[in-house]
Design a protein around this motif. Structure first.
Motif, short mmCIF file in Angstrom:
data_model
loop_
_atom_site.label_atom_id
_atom_site.label_comp_id
_atom_site.label_asym_id
_atom_site.label_seq_id
_atom_site.Cartn_x
_atom_site.Cartn_y
_atom_site.Cartn_z
N ALA A 165 -3.13 -24.03 -41.79
CA ALA A 165 -3.70 -25.38 -41.78
C ALA A 165 -2.91 -26.28 -42.73
O ALA A 165 -2.35 -25.82 -43.74
N ALA A 166 -2.86 -27.55 -42.43
CA ALA A 166 -2.17 -28.51 -43.29
C ALA A 166 -2.87 -28.58 -44.64
O ALA A 166 -4.10 -28.54 -44.71
N PRO A 167 -2.09 -28.68 -45.74
CA PRO A 167 -2.71 -28.81 -47.06
C PRO A 167 -3.64 -30.01 -47.10
O PRO A 167 -3.40 -31.02 -46.45
N GLY A 168 -4.71 -29.88 -47.86
CA GLY A 168 -5.68 -30.96 -47.94
C GLY A 168 -6.99 -30.56 -47.32
O GLY A 168 -7.41 -29.40 -47.38
N ARG A 169 -7.63 -31.52 -46.69
CA ARG A 169 -8.99 -31.33 -46.19
C ARG A 169 -9.09 -30.19 -45.17
O ARG A 169 -10.03 -29.39 -45.23
N ASP A 170 -8.12 -30.09 -44.25
CA ASP A 170 -8.19 -29.05 -43.23
C ASP A 170 -8.11 -27.66 -43.85
O ASP A 170 -8.86 -26.75 -43.48
N ARG A 171 -7.20 -27.49 -44.79
CA ARG A 171 -7.07 -26.18 -45.44
C ARG A 171 -8.29 -25.88 -46.31
O ARG A 171 -8.78 -24.74 -46.33
N ASP A 172 -8.76 -26.89 -47.02
CA ASP A 172 -9.94 -26.69 -47.86
C ASP A 172 -11.14 -26.25 -47.02
O ASP A 172 -11.91 -25.37 -47.43
N ARG A 173 -11.29 -26.86 -45.85
CA ARG A 173 -12.41 -26.49 -44.99
C ARG A 173 -12.30 -25.03 -44.55
O ARG A 173 -13.31 -24.31 -44.52
N ARG A 174 -11.10 -24.58 -44.22
CA ARG A 174 -10.93 -23.18 -43.82
C ARG A 174 -11.30 -22.23 -44.95
O ARG A 174 -11.95 -21.21 -44.73
N VAL A 175 -10.87 -22.58 -46.17
CA VAL A 175 -11.20 -21.73 -47.31
C VAL A 175 -12.71 -21.64 -47.50
O VAL A 175 -13.27 -20.54 -47.66
N LEU A 176 -13.38 -22.78 -47.44
CA LEU A 176 -14.82 -22.78 -47.68
C LEU A 176 -15.60 -22.15 -46.54
O LEU A 176 -16.66 -21.55 -46.77
N ARG A 177 -15.12 -22.27 -45.31
CA ARG A 177 -15.79 -21.57 -44.21
C ARG A 177 -15.76 -20.06 -44.44
O ARG A 177 -16.79 -19.38 -44.30
N LEU A 178 -14.61 -19.54 -44.81
CA LEU A 178 -14.51 -18.11 -45.07
C LEU A 178 -15.32 -17.71 -46.30
O LEU A 178 -16.00 -16.69 -46.31
N TRP A 179 -15.26 -18.53 -47.33
CA TRP A 179 -15.96 -18.20 -48.57
C TRP A 179 -17.47 -18.13 -48.35
O TRP A 179 -18.13 -17.19 -48.82
N THR A 180 -18.05 -19.10 -47.63
CA THR A 180 -19.49 -19.07 -47.40
C THR A 180 -19.89 -17.87 -46.57
O THR A 180 -20.92 -17.23 -46.83
N LEU A 181 -19.10 -17.52 -45.57
CA LEU A 181 -19.40 -16.34 -44.75
C LEU A 181 -19.33 -15.07 -45.57
O LEU A 181 -20.18 -14.18 -45.44
N LYS A 182 -18.32 -14.95 -46.41
CA LYS A 182 -18.18 -13.75 -47.23
C LYS A 182 -19.32 -13.64 -48.24
O LYS A 182 -19.87 -12.55 -48.46
N GLU A 183 -19.70 -14.77 -48.83
CA GLU A 183 -20.83 -14.76 -49.76
C GLU A 183 -22.12 -14.37 -49.04
O GLU A 183 -22.90 -13.56 -49.54
#
Length: 281
Positions: A165-183
């Protein structure tokens, strides 16, 4: 409101079917500070009140009071007990659970599992009558360096997906989607951060939705249901519920409630996705 799963007008579950997963999303602003303090004084137990008094900053204390009065109110409605009558114990790993009652709960059943998450003024509570539930809520807009640290804990295939994903909002969203699922998954297991996040992996659709799940070694369940939601813009929510192997009484639907649990507004009724995991067909 953006919902990444099939949403239907609310209707009560037919008689004889399993009760749905119930989710409450409550911003701090839905409970005025003075009222939160009064409810906490009357509802919370001694340990909870002592914890609330230890916060240095008022914003953190308010978050705690709203979150824990939310738990008490929603559990009281589901169990059929007064808020102050609820006895909440903790597992050796610190996961809270409702003390079982001889003869079961006044409103039926002998088991209620719940899970709480809060972030930046939002509180998320999940309640289920069968098995376990794990929930997590995060807000977009976190520091990029902090998100980079979070991503470094993921499995290799997840880090590769994030990097595409492009750095910025798109990449941040991917990180947080995975983080919330893992949590959500680790909290449903009752392991929290004791489960290394690189030992299991999710495959996500670019837009929304979980399309694959590789569990960690020792997962006691063959299949899981995972749901992603964005009930408020830039507020990401994940829910994890174990799925039975062939059982007909597992919850396959979810009710999403907004606000503190004394409003009469009907919840949103959402179908849970199909189970994922090595045992999924």
């Amino acid at each position: 409101m953006t919902l990444t799963a099939t949403e239907r007008p609310y209707a009560a579950a037919p008689a004889g079917t399993t009760a749905p997963v119930k989710i409450w999303l409550c911003p701090n602003e839905d409970l005025p500070p003075d009222l939160a303090s009064v409810l906490a004084k009357n509802w919370l137990d001694e340990e909870e009140r002592r914890t609330a008094g230890q916060f240095l900053f008022e914003r953190d204390r308010r978050q705690y009071l709203v979150a824990h009065t939310l738990v008490r109110r929603a559990l009281a409605l589901e169990a059929g007990l007064a808020e102050a009558e609820l006895v909440i114990w903790r597992s050796p790993r610190g996961r809270p659970f409702l003390r079982p009652l001889p003869g079961g709960l006044p409103r039926g059943g002998g088991h209620l599992d719940f899970n709480l998450s809060h972030a930046n003024g939002y509180n998320l509570l999940g309640i289920v009558r069968r098995h376990r539930v794990g929930v997590d809520v995060e807000l977009l807009g976190r520091d990029a360096q902090a998100l980079g640290t979070v991503a470094s804990t993921f499995a290799a295939e997840e880090r590769e997906w994030v990097a595409r994903a492009a750095p910025g909002r798109d990449r941040d969203r991917r990180v947080l989607r995975l983080w919330t699922l893992k949590e959500a998954y680790s909290k449903a297991r009752g392991l929290g951060l004791g489960l290394p996040f690189d030992e299991f992996a999710f495959t996500l659709a670019d837009g929304s939705g979980v399309t694959g799940f590789r569990p960690p070694p020792g997962d006691p369940f063959a299949r899981w249901r995972f749901l992603e939601l964005e009930p408020v813009p830039d507020v990401l929510v994940a829910i994890a519920v174990p799925a039975d192997t062939g059982g007909d009484d597992e919850p396959a639907a979810l009710q999403l409630h907004h606000g503190f649990p004394w409003a009469r507004e009907a919840p949103h009724h959402i179908d849970l996705p199909e189970p994922l995991g090595p045992g999924a067909s």
